[in-house]
Scaffold this motif. Sequence first.
Motif, PDB file in Angstrom:
ATOM      1  N   PRO A  72       0.797  -1.232   0.000  1.00 35.68           N
ATOM      2  CA  PRO A  72       0.000   0.000   0.000  1.00 35.68           C
ATOM      3  C   PRO A  72       0.832   1.286   0.000  1.00 35.68           C
ATOM      4  N   PHE A  73       2.149   1.164  -0.150  1.00 31.53           N
ATOM      5  CA  PHE A  73       2.995   2.353  -0.252  1.00 31.53           C
ATOM      6  C   PHE A  73       2.670   3.089  -1.546  1.00 31.53           C
ATOM      7  N   PHE A  74       2.652   4.429  -1.505  1.00 35.00           N
ATOM      8  CA  PHE A  74       2.243   5.221  -2.655  1.00 35.00           C
ATOM      9  C   PHE A  74       3.430   5.520  -3.576  1.00 35.00           C
ATOM     10  N   VAL A  75       3.256   5.208  -4.857  1.00 42.32           N
ATOM     11  CA  VAL A  75       4.256   5.493  -5.886  1.00 42.32           C
ATOM     12  C   VAL A  75       3.552   6.210  -7.029  1.00 42.32           C
ATOM     13  N   LEU A  76       4.035   7.407  -7.359  1.00 43.77           N
ATOM     14  CA  LEU A  76       3.447   8.191  -8.427  1.00 43.77           C
ATOM     15  C   LEU A  76       4.399   8.293  -9.622  1.00 43.77           C
ATOM     16  N   HIS A  77       3.808   8.573 -10.777  1.00 48.62           N
ATOM     17  CA  HIS A  77       4.546   8.598 -12.038  1.00 48.62           C
ATOM     18  C   HIS A  77       4.686  10.038 -12.508  1.00 48.62           C
ATOM     19  N   GLY A  78       5.897  10.579 -12.404  1.00 51.06           N
ATOM     20  CA  GLY A  78       6.152  11.944 -12.820  1.00 51.06           C
ATOM     21  C   GLY A  78       7.191  12.024 -13.915  1.00 51.06           C
ATOM     22  N   LEU A  79       7.610  13.242 -14.192  1.00 49.00           N
ATOM     23  CA  LEU A  79       8.577  13.508 -15.253  1.00 49.00           C
ATOM     24  C   LEU A  79       9.328  14.784 -14.912  1.00 49.00           C
ATOM     25  N   GLU A  80      10.654  14.779 -15.140  1.00 49.10           N
ATOM     26  CA  GLU A  80      11.419  16.021 -15.092  1.00 49.10           C
ATOM     27  C   GLU A  80      11.743  16.419 -16.525  1.00 49.10           C
ATOM     28  N   LEU A  81      11.138  17.496 -16.962  1.00 49.77           N
ATOM     29  CA  LEU A  81      11.227  17.944 -18.338  1.00 49.77           C
ATOM     30  C   LEU A  81      12.276  19.041 -18.437  1.00 49.77           C
ATOM     31  N   GLY A  82      13.304  18.813 -19.229  1.00 50.54           N
ATOM     32  CA  GLY A  82      14.358  19.795 -19.421  1.00 50.54           C
ATOM     33  C   GLY A  82      13.902  20.860 -20.411  1.00 50.54           C
ATOM     34  N   LEU A  83      13.695  22.073 -19.914  1.00 46.87           N
ATOM     35  CA  LEU A  83      13.102  23.137 -20.722  1.00 46.87           C
ATOM     36  C   LEU A  83      14.131  23.800 -21.638  1.00 46.87           C
ATOM     37  N   GLN A  84      13.712  24.062 -22.859  1.00 42.00           N
ATOM     38  CA  GLN A  84      14.399  24.942 -23.796  1.00 42.00           C
ATOM     39  C   GLN A  84      13.311  25.571 -24.654  1.00 42.00           C
ATOM     40  N   PRO A  85      13.390  26.875 -24.915  1.00 38.55           N
ATOM     41  CA  PRO A  85      12.276  27.533 -25.604  1.00 38.55           C
ATOM     42  C   PRO A  85      11.869  26.904 -26.925  1.00 38.55           C
ATOM     43  N   HIS A  86      12.846  26.454 -27.715  1.00 38.71           N
ATOM     44  CA  HIS A  86      12.505  25.928 -29.037  1.00 38.71           C
ATOM     45  C   HIS A  86      11.817  24.566 -28.971  1.00 38.71           C
ATOM     46  N   LEU A  87      11.758  23.968 -27.764  1.00 39.22           N
ATOM     47  CA  LEU A  87      11.105  22.664 -27.596  1.00 39.22           C
ATOM     48  C   LEU A  87       9.659  22.791 -27.128  1.00 39.22           C
ATOM     49  N   ALA A  88       9.155  24.010 -27.027  1.00 31.99           N
ATOM     50  CA  ALA A  88       7.840  24.229 -26.420  1.00 31.99           C
ATOM     51  C   ALA A  88       6.745  23.384 -27.073  1.00 31.99           C
ATOM     52  N   GLN A  89       6.673  23.375 -28.386  1.00 28.77           N
ATOM     53  CA  GLN A  89       5.596  22.622 -29.047  1.00 28.77           C
ATOM     54  C   GLN A  89       5.781  21.121 -28.866  1.00 28.77           C
ATOM     55  N   LYS A  90       7.020  20.646 -28.933  1.00 31.47           N
ATOM     56  CA  LYS A  90       7.269  19.215 -28.693  1.00 31.47           C
ATOM     57  C   LYS A  90       6.834  18.829 -27.283  1.00 31.47           C
ATOM     58  N   HIS A  91       7.129  19.676 -26.312  1.00 26.91           N
ATOM     59  CA  HIS A  91       6.735  19.377 -24.937  1.00 26.91           C
ATOM     60  C   HIS A  91       5.218  19.391 -24.786  1.00 26.91           C
TER      61      HIS A  91
END
Length: 269
Positions: A72-91
């Motif tokens: 019953p331990f809680f595990v969540l699914h996240g993401l660390e997204l490396g930002l760069q302006p030209h990647l905005a639409q891909k993100h």
Amino acid sequence: MKLWDNHMHCHFSGDSDADPLDMIEKARQLGLSGITFTDHLDLDYKEEPHLFDLDLDACEKAMPALRKEAAPFFVLHGLELGLQPHLAQKHADLLASYAFDYVIGSVHVVHTRDPYYPVYFERRDPAEAYTEYYQAVYENLAAFHNFDALGHLDYVFRYGPQDPAQPYDTYTPYAPLIDDILRFLIAHDIALEVNTGAFRCGLSVPNPCPQILKRYHELGGKLITIGADAHKPSDIALGFDRLPGFLASCGFDEYMVYLHRVPHPHSIY
């Protein structure tokens, strides 16, 4: 401990070989309330191309089994997204295609260069290097801000030339820039992450420094998350024993855990 580590990496990240089951077991031993895996995705990472590419389908496929094993331990699914302006639409397209519980937006790359590598600081005034970093943070926020928390705001100071053992202030010399960032976060309901991975780098306080956290609170900021940025089991919840007193001194008595990208408040005590 009853705190929740909202920032950690396992073997899906290019800079970790940790077994996620080992990370879960260590978190349970520490008495955490839960954990959120936030493996790296840094597209177009020029320092070491493809180092932080992430197999999103493999991560998504693995998560149900990990959750079942951990219950019953809680595990969540996240993401660390490396930002760069030209990647905005891909993100934007990516986040529309996957169901993450929580997304951290982090600035690791400053105009193609990561301050992790010493060349970022070579032959330049440190203040110029720090100023450029904060400018890049704001540029990224303006380009794309569909994420839940801004990761390790003063990350650049982990690798700068200052003596990490000495008290330092990453806010006052750059106050106008940082105020713009903090006001943007508040206006868009984006949390500010308190990242204790700074201790692993020899710093005496988390990222960001207390002056920034106090200013965030003064401006009306209420959403914070906490994470140790662990890449191996021994770094999980690093320095979490210091957090209740530290956060209280900055004006906070709770932190947020994101589930289905919705913040849920938790007491720091």
